[in-house]
Structure formats: C-alpha cells, structure tokens
Motif scaffolding. Structure first.
Motif, short mmCIF file in Angstrom:
data_model
loop_
_atom_site.label_atom_id
_atom_site.label_comp_id
_atom_site.label_asym_id
_atom_site.label_seq_id
_atom_site.Cartn_x
_atom_site.Cartn_y
_atom_site.Cartn_z
N LYS A 5 0.84 -1.19 0.00
CA LYS A 5 0.00 0.00 0.00
C LYS A 5 0.87 1.24 0.00
CE LYS A 5 -4.00 -1.98 2.26
NZ LYS A 5 -3.81 -3.21 2.95
N ASN A 6 0.28 2.34 -0.35
CA ASN A 6 0.98 3.61 -0.27
C ASN A 6 0.41 4.41 0.89
OD1 ASN A 6 2.94 3.57 -2.33
ND2 ASN A 6 1.31 3.68 -3.85
N PRO A 7 1.24 5.03 1.72
CA PRO A 7 2.68 5.02 1.55
C PRO A 7 3.30 3.67 1.92
CG PRO A 7 2.14 6.24 3.53
CD PRO A 7 0.84 5.86 2.88
N GLN A 10 6.89 5.13 5.98
CA GLN A 10 6.74 6.38 6.72
C GLN A 10 7.95 6.51 7.63
OE1 GLN A 10 2.98 6.63 8.78
NE2 GLN A 10 1.86 5.91 7.01
N TYR A 78 7.00 10.42 3.63
CA TYR A 78 6.15 9.33 3.16
C TYR A 78 6.66 8.92 1.78
CZ TYR A 78 3.30 11.50 6.73
OH TYR A 78 2.86 12.03 7.92
N ASN A 80 5.96 6.65 -1.50
CA ASN A 80 5.03 5.85 -2.30
C ASN A 80 5.79 5.12 -3.38
OD1 ASN A 80 2.80 6.83 -0.89
ND2 ASN A 80 2.49 8.52 -2.30
N GLN A 82 5.44 3.07 -7.21
CA GLN A 82 4.70 2.68 -8.40
C GLN A 82 5.58 1.71 -9.17
OE1 GLN A 82 3.18 5.88 -10.79
NE2 GLN A 82 2.43 4.51 -12.39
N GLN A 140 -2.03 -1.26 -9.82
CA GLN A 140 -1.65 0.10 -10.17
C GLN A 140 -1.87 0.42 -11.65
OE1 GLN A 140 2.45 0.32 -8.82
NE2 GLN A 140 1.79 0.78 -6.74
#
Length: 158
Positions: A5-7, A10, A78, A80, A82, A140
């Motif tokens: 999952k995003n983020p 952390q 944070y 992320n 892809q 995604q």
C-alpha cells in the motif's frame, strides 16, 4: 495476495541526516529510498526468513534520484511506490518521497533484479514472489506514468 500500500514507508528526517546547509543531505535521500526497497522486498515476500531459506534477494542495478524540495529535521516523510514494469527477474520501480502537505520532495527511479545468493547471479523471481509482483502491477494499472520517469541527465544545448 500482496498487500503493498501507499505510503510504502513512513519515516522522519533524523538529526544525523542534516547537512551543513540545514536540510537533509543528498545521501540521506538515497538512504530513505534504500529503506523503501527493503520495505518493498518484505511486502512482496522477500523477508529475512525467505532470503535465508531460499538464498534469494534483490539487488539495485540502477537508480536515478531527483531532488525536488528540501526536507528538514523532524519533518515527516512518506514514500510511495509505483511499479512501472517487470519481467521474470527485474522490476522497474518509481518511488516518490512526500511531506505532510503532500509536496513531492524527491523521486527515485530504480531497476531492481532478483539474485540467487548462492552463486551471485541474477535469477528469475520465485513463483510466489512473481505472483505478488504481478498483483502489485495490476493494482496500479490505472495510475499515470510519473512525468519524471525515464528522464535523462544532461546539459541542454541552445
């Protein structure tokens, strides 16, 4: 089923990451993205137990880091992810580091490769890992490709 999952990560800017200019040093950005790779490995199933049992890991082949804004001591970060592309033994990933306001602070585009740790050579992803990578990619599919992805470095000639 993969649960990436995003983020993905952390963290916060640690005091020892601050340079003489009063903001996060360039090497600390690389450290944060390296920690994100470790987190990704765990999320797709290549955790410490898997690495030890299967003698399999992931290496970073190439990285392109872009610094967009300064990060300061104590600031929340944070990261992320892809997954831009993959094949039987490589992943082309794109990380974006953001702050609490959602501002992009940095990006890191990386080529990661699966490695057989017994012989030190590249190796296909084990089936269970490939399934998790495929699921991440499929989850995604609706994301736009980041504008920074695939950038070249150079001095523009006029």
């Amino acid at each position: 089923m993969t649960k990436v999952k995003n983020p993905l990560l952390q963290d916060s800017v640690r005091p020892n990451w601050i340079d003489y200019n009063g903001h996060m040093t360039d090497s600390a950005y690389a450290v944060v993205f390296s920690i994100a790779v470790d987190k990704l490995m765990n999320e797709i199933g290549i955790d410490e137990d898997f690495r030890e049992k299967e003698k399999y890991s992931i290496f970073t082949l190439e990285t392109h880091l872009c610094y967009l804004k300064e990060a300061h001591k104590g600031q929340n970060l944070y990261v992320n992810i892809q997954l831009l592309d993959y094949d039987f033994k490589r992943m082309h990933v794109f990380f974006t580091m953001k702050n609490d306001a959602g501002d992009s602070l940095a990006t890191s585009e990386q080529m990661l490769m699966g490695m057989n740790m017994e012989d030190g050579r590249s190796a296909p992803f084990p089936d269970v890992i490939m399934t998790n990578i495929r699921e991440l990619y499929d989850s995604q599919a609706n994301l736009e490709r980041p504008k920074e992805a695939g950038r070249k470095i150079g001095i523009r000639k006029k």
